[in-house]
Each structure stands twice: as structure tokens, then as C-alpha cells.
Design an enzyme around this catalytic site. Structure first.
Site, PDB file in Angstrom:
ATOM      1  N   MET A 162       1.007  -1.131  -0.027  1.00 27.91           N
ATOM      2  CA  MET A 162      -0.113   0.099   0.087  1.00 27.91           C
ATOM      3  C   MET A 162       0.742   1.134   0.077  1.00 27.91           C
ATOM      4  SD  MET A 162      -3.284   0.777   2.571  1.00 27.91           S
ATOM      5  CE  MET A 162      -2.224   0.569   4.165  1.00 27.91           C
ATOM      6  N   TYR A 436       2.148   3.524  12.313  1.00 27.65           N
ATOM      7  CA  TYR A 436       1.785   3.172  10.905  1.00 27.65           C
ATOM      8  C   TYR A 436       0.283   2.700  10.843  1.00 27.65           C
ATOM      9  CZ  TYR A 436       2.884  -1.884  11.743  1.00 27.65           C
ATOM     10  OH  TYR A 436       2.969  -3.054  12.257  1.00 27.65           O
ATOM     11  N   GLU A 437      -0.222   2.718   9.593  1.00 28.34           N
ATOM     12  CA  GLU A 437      -1.687   2.793   9.436  1.00 28.34           C
ATOM     13  C   GLU A 437      -2.472   3.911  10.148  1.00 28.34           C
ATOM     14  OE1 GLU A 437      -2.253   1.025   6.890  1.00 28.34           O
ATOM     15  OE2 GLU A 437      -0.423  -0.195   6.986  1.00 28.34           O
ATOM     16  N   GLY A 438      -1.940   5.125  10.227  1.00 30.10           N
ATOM     17  CA  GLY A 438      -2.630   6.310  10.770  1.00 30.10           C
ATOM     18  C   GLY A 438      -1.879   6.294  12.363  1.00 30.10           C
ATOM     19  N   GLN A 443      -6.051   8.187  14.843  1.00 28.52           N
ATOM     20  CA  GLN A 443      -7.247   7.371  14.983  1.00 28.52           C
ATOM     21  C   GLN A 443      -8.000   8.125  16.081  1.00 28.52           C
ATOM     22  OE1 GLN A 443      -7.484   4.432  13.612  1.00 28.52           O
ATOM     23  NE2 GLN A 443      -5.615   4.978  12.375  1.00 28.52           N
TER      24      GLN A 443
END
Length: 585
Positions: A162, A436-438, A443
């Protein structure tokens, strides 16, 4: 010691606490997936993880990935372990049978990836995005792209990435500069650079499918101008695409996973979804990835607890306050597991593991309800749960993974700080999950500012009422949880009112609000666990963690609640003062 899954713990949560078989029986694709079949899958998955995946974890950290002239070599044992993963059909556990998958429930895949992350986080990063990439392509890819790539992703024959982040942009995707220029044959030429790309280059699979956020020539500025393009490492004729790994990052931990700096030099790709709707297409992938990161947190915390618990049961130090003399068996010192300070650390982490598992597995069940339930209202309720709870789990579980693993290191004393015991690796590996992933701060903002406040808390209130209705007010523990659920509902209203006077406030208290949500839901989870423990043996096995949750975890609820309420009261006081005649004179 290597990590070893304990399927009996997971079966208890699935069957006794969540009654997963009853939920799955109502969904057409899983009507035949009974408790026995689930148990068989979990037993085989546990054996595979312990025997094929866990043994290479230490080499993954100590030897790590190697980079030379654009090529990445993974640590010893990784290629063999990944091939065994593919040969066993594990990548396609929840993928549709028509795409070569096994068509099993998402919750079984969730448990598998929790175990994989606990056993070897670095290796698990490689297939970690497969499910999200598969779902993204299945929902938004053209028929031609689905025919060419879906089965390869479902089987794990090819891996995926991604590609979002750019050096100047970080989490601000609106600043992405990577360009995609349309060609006469319908393809696109992609040019630009991406950083922090997990598995951007490796030797595990011959092809890597990159899903790249970029801009078409006429795209407007900002996030609404982003498109999603599939850019493979190898083109359909097996020619090498103009995709290059410039280097891999030297990281604090997670050495078994190559974090790559990627360059696209007019690389050939194809549009996924509609132009300018790249974030919408990628959202499917990102949501799945965030739940997987929450499961990474749970798995890493469980791995840390396993090491600390085993050490505490063999290491003797001093006399434990309150220890029974007969238990010493003539030994000059007591097991450190008998010392109250160590017992508190171990039981607290165990309380987090079991409570968080209950919430994560419920979320995995809700993903399948949202996709397959025949009742539109049930699908809507399930989707609401996933939308609101996913950011909570991602942030809270990863925070506890790092801080809880650090607490488990403390059990070892000085031995924990050296590499011999492996606990320090978990602390280092877990830290990145908060980023990671936000990031966890993103969040929290996503939860409060983008999901709770726009409807003045109506959606969150509906979720909390659903939890309330699963409880029995005649039970003292359940009644306490119902009280906390009501306080949380009112807190959302309080923040919404204060935000009218100070729009910045929600951004300031978002982290505290998310913690209140997680602690409330953990209280619900432990109430369900307590109610499900039918035998004295079950209750005795969880007595320590249950008590630790009530004594050492849940009191944070009042603290965080107080922080948010005082912030809102401060806004109200400032607003009233500004309106007073004295202030205006």
C-alpha cells in the site's frame, strides 16, 4: 522461548463469550461452519504457527533484511516459512472460493494473524496487506484486473503493498505529488517516490502488486484529487516494470520486514476505481489493515506476557510478602511470580489481552455480518460498529502492546534489557504499531471529530445501547458497566456542546475520549467473560486477570472521564466570561 498459540483460550472467547457459531449460522456463506470446524482450523493453524513461523523470529531480528543493488534478501528461514504459509492455503483463509480462497469467516483469519504477529512480526508484515489488497481489488478493480490479480493475491502467490506516504507529506495525503499520466492503451505511467513501504521489495514472491496513491494530470489539489493505481513489479508479459527500491530503512525494530524507499519511473499501471476516488477505494484496504494492526498489538502483548510468565515461574528472588512457607519447598527464595508487584504486572497484561481479544473478534464477526447478513438493518448496525470501533482498537491495542511489553520486560530485571531472552525485541517491534496505518493520534481524531461529533454522537450512542442490552442489570458487574455506558453516552453530548464554543477542543481531548471508549468496552468484555465462566476451574483460571482489570485497569476510566469533563467545563466558563458585561466593558 518461541511463541506458542493456545487455541483453548480463543475457543473460549469465540464460543462461550461471543457465541460466534450462532452468529455465523445466520450468514449464508458460513452456515456449515460449526464449532467443530472452527476448532479444527484453529488447531491446525496453531501447529503451523508454532512449527513453521516462530522458529525464524530471532534470525529475523538479529540478521534482518539485506539490501544490495536494488534487491532485498529476507532473513534465513523466511522464504521457507512463507512458502509453507502459501502451500498450506493460509493466505486465502477468508477469500471467496471463486477466487481460490477457502471462504471461511473473517474471525478465523483474525486469530491466525494475531498468532502470526506474536510468533514472527517481521515475517507477518509480508502477507499482512494481502486481505486488504484483495478486498480493495474485488470491490473496485475492473474485470480485467480482477481476472489477472485476484487469485494470485488470494493464494499469496503474489504479495501486495500500500503506497501512500511521501517524504514531504507524511500522514498529510493531500500533499501527495506522485503523478499518473494516461496512455492511449488505457494504462497509466506513474512517476514519483514513496517512503515507508513495507515489503516494497523482497525475495518471497516473484511479483509484488503495488497499490499507489497518485494524481492524474487534471486532478485538483488536496485529498479529493487522489486516484488509486495498480502498479505491478512484473508486467503481464513478465517484463520488469519501472519500479525501483532505492534503499531499506535502518529501523529501531522490525528488522525482518524491509521498509522500502520506492521510486516509480513512468511505471506502467492501471486505475483502480474511479478517477479522483482513490481514497474511497483504498479505504477498504486501510480499514482491514487497521484491524490487523490492532491484532498485531494483541499478539505482541500476548507474546511478551508468555515470556514474562514463563520466566516468573522459574526465577527465584527473595522472600515474597505473604507467600506460604510450605510453597517454598526448602528453596532459599520464592518464585518472582509470587511477588505482588510481579503478579500485578502479569495479571494486568493478561486482562488486556483477553478483553481486547473479545472486542477484536467481535469486530471480525461484525465485518462478516456487514457483508453477508440478509437483514439490511443488521448490516447497517454491523458497519456502524466496525466504523466506530476499528480506530479505538488500533490505537488502544497498539499502545498497550508497547507499554505492556515494556512492563513485561521489567519482570526480567536486568536480563530483560539484554538480547538473550528476546523480550527487548518485542518492545522494539511493538513501537511502530502505534505509528503506521495512521498514528494513534490520528485514530483518536478520526473517531471523535469525523465519526462521533458529525451526528452529535447518535451513532456511538446506538452502539453503546446495543452493548447495554446484552447485559443483565441484576448482576452487579453488568450494572456497573451499564452505568459507565451511560456516562460515555453523556460525555459525547458534553463534548459536542463544548465544541460549538471551541472547535479546537475535540482535537485536544480526542486521545482521552478514545481511552474512555476503550475502557468502557473492555469493561463490557470482562463482564461477558465473567458471565461465560460456567465452571469453578474456568473462574479460577481467570481470577487474577479479572481482579487486575477491576483494580489496576478500570480506574483509569474515572481519570480520563474527568480530564475530558474538566476541559469541557473550562470551555463553558470561558464562554460565559466572554459574554459577561464586565468582560465586554
Amino acid at each position: 522461548m518461541d511463541y506458542r498459540p493456545r487455541p483453548e483460550d480463543h475457543r473460549f472467547i469465540l464460543n462461550a463469550v461471543l457465541d460466534a457459531p450462532s452468529t455465523l449460522r445466520t450468514l449464508a456463506p458460513f452456515a456449515e461452519v460449526d464449532e467443530a470446524l472452527q476448532g479444527q482450523v484453529l488447531d491446525e493453524a496453531a501447529r503451523f504457527v508454532a512449527e513453521a513461523v516462530a522458529p525464524s523470529n530471532r534470525d529475523g531480528d538479529e540478521i534482518g533484511c539485506r539490501f544490495s543493488q536494488g534487491q532485498v534478501t529476507t532473513p534465513p528461514g523466511f522464504r521457507e516459512a512463507y512458502q509453507a504459509f502459501v502451500d498450506g492455503g493460509w493466505p486465502g483463509l477468508s477469500a471467496a472460493p471463486e477466487d481460490g480462497g477457502q471462504g471461511l469467516p473473517t474471525v478465523l483469519e483474525a486469530i491466525l494473524y494475531e498468532w502470526l504477529s506474536a510468533a514472527n512480526h517481521g515475517l507477518t508484515m509480508a502477507p499482512g496487506l494481502l486481505h486488504g489488497a484483495y478486498a480493495c481489488l474485488k470491490h473496485h478493480g475492473s474485470e480485467e484486473l480482477r481476472k489477472r490479480y485476484l487469485s494470485k493475491l488470494a493464494s499469496g502467490e503474489w504479495l501486495a503493498t500500500m503506497c501512500l506516504t511521501e517524504a514531504h507529506a507524511g500522514s498529510d495525503l493531500g500533499q501527495v505529488r506522485t503523478r499518473a499520466v494516461p496512455q492511449a492503451d488505457g494504462s497509466l505511467r506513474v512517476s514519483g517516490g514513496k517512503i515507508f513501504i513495507s515489503g516494497g521489495e523482497h525475495d518471497l514472491t516473484p511479483n509484488i502488486v503495488h497499490l499507489v496513491l497518485c494524481r492524474l494530470p487534471d486532478a485538483p489539489a488536496g485529498p479529493k484529487g487522489l486516484s488509486l493505481v495498480l502498479v505491478p513489479k512484473l508486467l503481464p508479459d513478465d517484463a520488469r516494470n519501472a519500479v525501483h527500491c532505492e534503499r531499506i530503512e535502518e529501523k529501531m525494530g522490525l528488522h525482518g520486514s524491509p521498509t522500502c524507499v520506492m521510486r516509480f519511473d513512468e511505471a506502467t499501471g492501471w486505475l483502480v476505481g474511479e478517477p479522483g476516488r482513490g481514497l474511497a477505494a483504498m479505504f477498504v484496504m486501510m480499514n482491514a489493515a487497521r484491524l490487523h494492526v490492532a491484532l498485531q498489538g494483541i499478539g505482541l502483548l500476548d507474546a511478551a506476557w508468555q515470556k514474562a510468565d514463563a520466566y516468573a515461574m522459574e526465577r527465584r528472588q527473595m522472600r515474597a510478602p505473604g507467600a506460604v512457607p510450605a510453597s517454598r519447598g526448602g528453596e532459599p527464595a520464592d518464585l518472582i511470580a509470587e511477588h505482588p508487584a510481579i503478579r500485578r504486572i502479569l495479571d494486568t497484561q493478561r486482562a488486556w489481552v483477553e478483553g481486547a481479544r473479545t472486542l477484536a473478534y467481535r469486530s471480525a464477526l461484525m465485518l462478516d455480518v456487514a457483508a453477508h447478513d440478509a437483514d439490511p438493518k443488521a448490516r447497517e448496525r454491523a458497519q456502524r460498529w466496525c466504523s466506530l470501533v476499528t480506530p479505538v482498537l488500533k490505537a488502544a491495542c497498539t499502545q498497550q502492546a508497547f507499554h505492556g511489553a515494556s512492563e513485561c520486560l521489567q519482570v526480567f530485571g536486568g536480563h530483560g534489557y539484554v538480547r538473550e531472552w528476546g523480550i527487548e525485541q518485542i518492545v522494539r517491534d511493538a513501537r511502530v504499531t502505534m505509528i503506521y496505518e495512521g498514528t494513534n493520534e490520528i485514530q483518536a481524531i478520526d473517531l471523535l471529530v469525523r465519526k462521533v461529533l458529525p451526528d452529535n454522537g447518535a451513532g456511538m450512542s446506538a452502539v453503546l445501547l446495543e452493548l447495554r442490552d446484552t447485559l443483565d442489570a441484576s448482576r452487579e458487574a453488568d450494572a456497573d458497566v451499564q452505568r459507565r455506558l451511560a456516562q460515555l453516552r453523556y460525555l459525547g453530548t458534553t463534548i459536542a456542546m463544548a465544541a460549538h464554543a471551541n472547535p479546537v477542543l475535540p482535537y485536544e481531548v480526542a486521545d482521552d475520549y478514545l481511552r474512555v471508549v476503550m475502557l468502557t468496552m473492555m469493561a463490557w468484555a470482562w463482564a461477558r467473560i465473567d458471565a461465560a465462566q460456567a465452571s469453578e476451574a474456568e473462574r479460577a483460571a481467570r481470577a487474577g486477570p479479572a481482579a487486575a482489570f477491576r483494580r489496576w485497569v478500570l480506574p483509569e476510566f474515572e481519570m480520563r472521564l474527568g480530564i475530558v469533563k474538566r476541559a469541557c467545563e473550562g470551555v463553558a466558563m470561558s464562554h460565559d466570561a466572554a459574554k459577561s458585561p464586565v468582560a465586554g466593558s
